[in-house]
Design a protein around this motif. Structure first.
Motif, PDB file in Angstrom:
ATOM      1  N   CYS A 544       0.852  -1.199   0.000  1.00  0.00           N
ATOM      2  CA  CYS A 544       0.000   0.000   0.000  1.00  0.00           C
ATOM      3  C   CYS A 544       0.890   1.254   0.000  1.00  0.00           C
ATOM      4  CB  CYS A 544      -0.889  -0.015   1.239  1.00  0.00           C
ATOM      5  SG  CYS A 544      -1.748   1.525   1.537  1.00  0.00           S
ATOM      6  N   GLU A 546       0.154   4.189   0.725  1.00  0.00           N
ATOM      7  CA  GLU A 546      -0.199   5.137   1.791  1.00  0.00           C
ATOM      8  C   GLU A 546       0.558   4.859   3.093  1.00  0.00           C
ATOM      9  OE1 GLU A 546      -2.464   7.722   1.475  1.00  0.00           O
ATOM     10  OE2 GLU A 546      -2.535   7.221  -0.657  1.00  0.00           O
ATOM     11  N   CYS A 547       0.872   3.577   3.317  1.00  0.00           N
ATOM     12  CA  CYS A 547       1.494   3.257   4.606  1.00  0.00           C
ATOM     13  C   CYS A 547       2.797   2.476   4.421  1.00  0.00           C
ATOM     14  CB  CYS A 547       0.509   2.486   5.489  1.00  0.00           C
ATOM     15  SG  CYS A 547      -0.100   0.956   4.760  1.00  0.00           S
ATOM     16  N   GLY A 576      -0.205  -0.736   7.452  1.00  0.00           N
ATOM     17  CA  GLY A 576      -1.652  -0.878   7.642  1.00  0.00           C
ATOM     18  C   GLY A 576      -2.293   0.480   7.852  1.00  0.00           C
ATOM     19  N   CYS A 577      -3.309   0.768   7.055  1.00  0.00           N
ATOM     20  CA  CYS A 577      -4.023   2.037   7.195  1.00  0.00           C
ATOM     21  C   CYS A 577      -5.435   1.849   6.643  1.00  0.00           C
ATOM     22  CB  CYS A 577      -3.290   3.160   6.449  1.00  0.00           C
ATOM     23  SG  CYS A 577      -3.291   2.971   4.654  1.00  0.00           S
ATOM     24  N   CYS A 580      -5.920   0.541   2.993  1.00  0.00           N
ATOM     25  CA  CYS A 580      -5.673  -0.863   2.647  1.00  0.00           C
ATOM     26  C   CYS A 580      -6.364  -1.805   3.631  1.00  0.00           C
ATOM     27  CB  CYS A 580      -4.175  -1.135   2.596  1.00  0.00           C
ATOM     28  SG  CYS A 580      -3.297  -0.750   4.117  1.00  0.00           S
TER      29      CYS A 580
HETATM   30 ZN   LIG Z   1      -2.154   1.179   3.774  1.00  0.00          ZN
END
Ligand SMILES: [Zn+2]
Length: 666
Positions: A544, A546-547, A576-577, A580
């Motif tokens: 992911c 984003e994280c 983990g965010c 996702c």
């Molecule tokens: Zn994420």
């Protein structure tokens, strides 16, 4: 009429010189009348709303109208301060001028429009153009774009920035004729069908707290998007629906049950819930929806990127109604709950038609329903989007350009074989070539090829469909899967008689597929003569973005990382965010091994086609194995070692040991 030394804004109280019938028709709130030198000019409002042609109009020379009450009042204050320059009273360029410059209307048509404006000042230029049916709507919008020096775009629902759309709300977007289409950094791109309405753009800027750039779009595109999103919008909170539904009593095990269920499924909370379940799955990019009755609750799960996620636990009472609703949608028998059933649903989400395949199965707690989402958008992707490394892509491109022979794509279910084959077909020239497929089932409708659906009940199996296809002057044939001797034999025949045959096999790696064909009963010399290549593949989940962060490598993975020369600072994972679902992964990419059958391989297939022998030869050929290809993607920070290990686990320790040996000997 003497010049009064100043213009008059119609918004202010005005003095009416005379009120003959001739002047009355000039009454309009939208117009500003300016009096200069005895001439009344209808001016465009400077900022905002529709710009109109303003020009001198001798017929109005003696009068001008008020906007509010039309009473005889003295000119006051501001109105007298405004003194327009000579320039500003000349004609303001409008959309008709642009259309004329674009060559969309003739000089005669332009004068006709001006005449209408002269005769009917209440009729704005857009109305006049539409009444005369001079041009289409896209032309009008393009001219508007030209007038304001903006870009013109058509808008599809999938282009819309859903986050900003939801923030602004459907009603706001619809009423103000705007559509948020993209966010880049702190700038929002907004499409509007009313580019002159600067107040709305200002308001969007304020609400979205972003800079705004504007493009012009069609009114109908805004309606289309709103309609699409409205369809999938769930009016009230999902929990309210569930609460509603728990109050619905379900009649269990009675004769008249089916009727009750039908009635119940017709109640809107159930419809809303099922619509939400489906539209949400499509939005989340799920491939399957599982509706599973458990002992005490109803579980709904989505398969996203190959992994199941629990979306919701609901009261078990909802189960019969939901199943009935899905069955009604799929045209299944709602009274039959003891036998499995299959059906199809066509839905429209975000303006796109998407096929769903429904399958029911009686389990100990009731019927389990699985809905497969067949989104052709996800399967028709460019060759460059498959994630092949440049050398593998070059080899694969060469393979699909060959005039005849067999190309196999191999891997377990869900390894993306179909996507690869459809993508290959999509690369071919459907205009010049006869592309045909034999499939069971035909899941994705493709308009560039002829698709044949197997129907074993009436004797149309792979073998017979293929034989018929061969009489249809084909160039390229795609066979869904080679499962038996007859299909394999016909495929070989087709390849040897000048056709390119694409198909899939269920084997763990490229080398094993050759052995598999021998096992099915094809003579090695025929395989050697007809097989061009085998592509083995798996899908690994992507980290992911984003994280994504550098992480400690696990003990299990460390062994591989060290051997592969992966530096600790190259090992990433997703922490983990929300983006996702805390899994650390979003989307998938293929890992591949491409076995090209060259002279050496042909020789070997003829002499000794044992798996180990072929595998060894493959490694000696210097081509990357799937596992090595995964490691390349780990080094590029695309995926994790754990993920590569997970998907290649089934394909035998042997492969990885070879890898370890190879790395060790470097
Ligand atoms: Zn994420």
């Amino acid at each position: 009429m003497p010049a009064c030394g100043g213009g008059v804004w119609s918004r202010s109280r005005m003095h009416v010189v005379s009120s003959s019938e001739q002047e009355r028709f000039a009454k309009s709130r939208m117009h500003k009348t300016v009096l200069v030198g005895g001439v009344v000019i209808i001016m465009a409002r400077i900022f905002g709303f529709k710009r109109r042609g303003s020009r001198t109009n001798n017929s109005l020379a003696n009068g001008y109208m008020d906007d509010d009450d039309g009473g005889d009042e003295e000119i006051t204050g501001l109105s007298q301060l405004y003194c327009p320059e000579q320039d500003s009273v000349s004609h303001t360029r409008d959309v008709a001028d642009v259309l004329s410059e674009m060559g969309k209307i003739t000089a005669d048509q332009l004068s006709e429009l001006r005449q209408i404006q002269k005769e009917k000042p209440n009729c704005d230029i857009f109305q006049a153009i539409r009444e005369l049916k001079l041009v289409d709507e896209p032309d009008i919008s393009m001219a508007q774009a030209g007038l304001y020096d903006m870009e013109f775009r058509r808008i599809e629902p999938e282009q819309v920035d859903r986050g900003v759309f939801d923030k602004l709300g459907l009603d706001y977007v619809r009423n103000n004729r705007i559509m948020p289409i993209a966010v880049r950094g702190d700038t929002l791109m907004v499409a509007t069908s009313r580019p002159a309405d600067l107040f709305v753009i200002e308001d969007v800027k304020r609400q979205a707290r972003m800079n705004v750039v504007t493009v012009v779009c069609l009114d109908e595109d805004i309606d289309k998007v709103c309609e699409a999103f409205n369809d999938e919008k769930i009016d009230c909170d999902l929990d309210d629906i569930i609460n509603d539904m728990t109050e619905v009593e379900v009649v269990q095990d009675h004769e008249e049950e089916s009727e009750d269920l039908e009635k119940m499924a017709g109640q809107s909370p159930v419809i809303k819930f099922v619509n939400y379940l489906i539209s949400n799955a499509i939005r989340e990019g799920a491939s399957d929806i599982h509706i599973e009755p458990k002992e005490k609750f109803l579980r709904t799960r989505y398969r996203i990127d190959g992994v199941l996620f629990e979306m919701r636990q609901s009261p078990l009472k909802m189960h019969p109604a939901i199943v009935s609703r899905v069955k009604i949608m799929a045209n299944l028998d709602i009274s039959e709950r003891r036998l499995p059933q299959d059906g199809k649903i066509k839905v429209s989400v975000g303006g796109r038609a998407i096929d769903l395949r429904v399958s029911t199965l009686p389990t100990n707690h009731g019927e389990k329903v699985v809905i497969r989402v067949l989104d052709s958008k996800s399967i028709l992707i460019g060759l460059d989007k498959l994630g092949m490394e440049p050398d593998a892509m070059a080899a694969f491109s060469e393979q699909i350009a060959l005039p005849h022979g067999i190309l196999l794509v191999t891997g377990p279910t869900g390894s993306g074989k179909s996507t690869t084959l459809y993508t290959a077909l999509g690369q071919m020239d459907g205009e010049k070539l006869n592309l045909s497929t034999v499939e069971d089932p035909v899941e994705y409708q493709l308009d560039f090829c002829n698709q044949v659906q197997i129907n074993e009940k009436i004797g149309l199996d792979f073998g017979s469909a293929l034989r018929s296809l061969l009489r249809q002057d084909p160039d390229v044939i795609m066979i869904g899967e080679i499962r038996d001797n007859e299909t394999a034999r016909t495929a070989v025949q087709a390849a040897l008689t000048g056709h390119l045959v694409l198909s899939t096999l269920h084997t763990n790696d490229a080398a094993a597929s050759i052995t598999r064909l021998v096992d099915i009963g094809i003579e090695p010399y025929l395989i050697a003569a007809s097989l061009n290549g085998v592509l083995a593949q798996r899908l690994v989940r992507k980290i992911c973005p984003e994280c994504k962060q550098v992480c400690e490598v696990s003990e299990h993975a460390a062994r591989y990382a060290k051997k592969a020369g992966i530096k600790p600072e190259q090992v990433y994972h997703g922490a983990g965010c929300d983006a996702c679902r805390d899994s650390g992964y979003v989307g998938r990419v293929g890992i591949y091994e491409m076995l090209v059958v060259d002279e050496q391989f042909r020789d070997m297939i003829n002499k000794d086609s044992s798996v180990n022998n072929l595998r060894r030869a493959f490694h000696e050929s210097g081509r990357r194995s799937m596992f090595d290809d995964g490691i390349v993607k780990v080094k590029r920070g695309l995926t994790t070692i754990e993920e590569v290990l997970r998907v290649t686990e089934v394909y035998g320790q042997n492969e990885k040991e070879v890898f370890i040996e190879n790395m060790g000997s470097d």
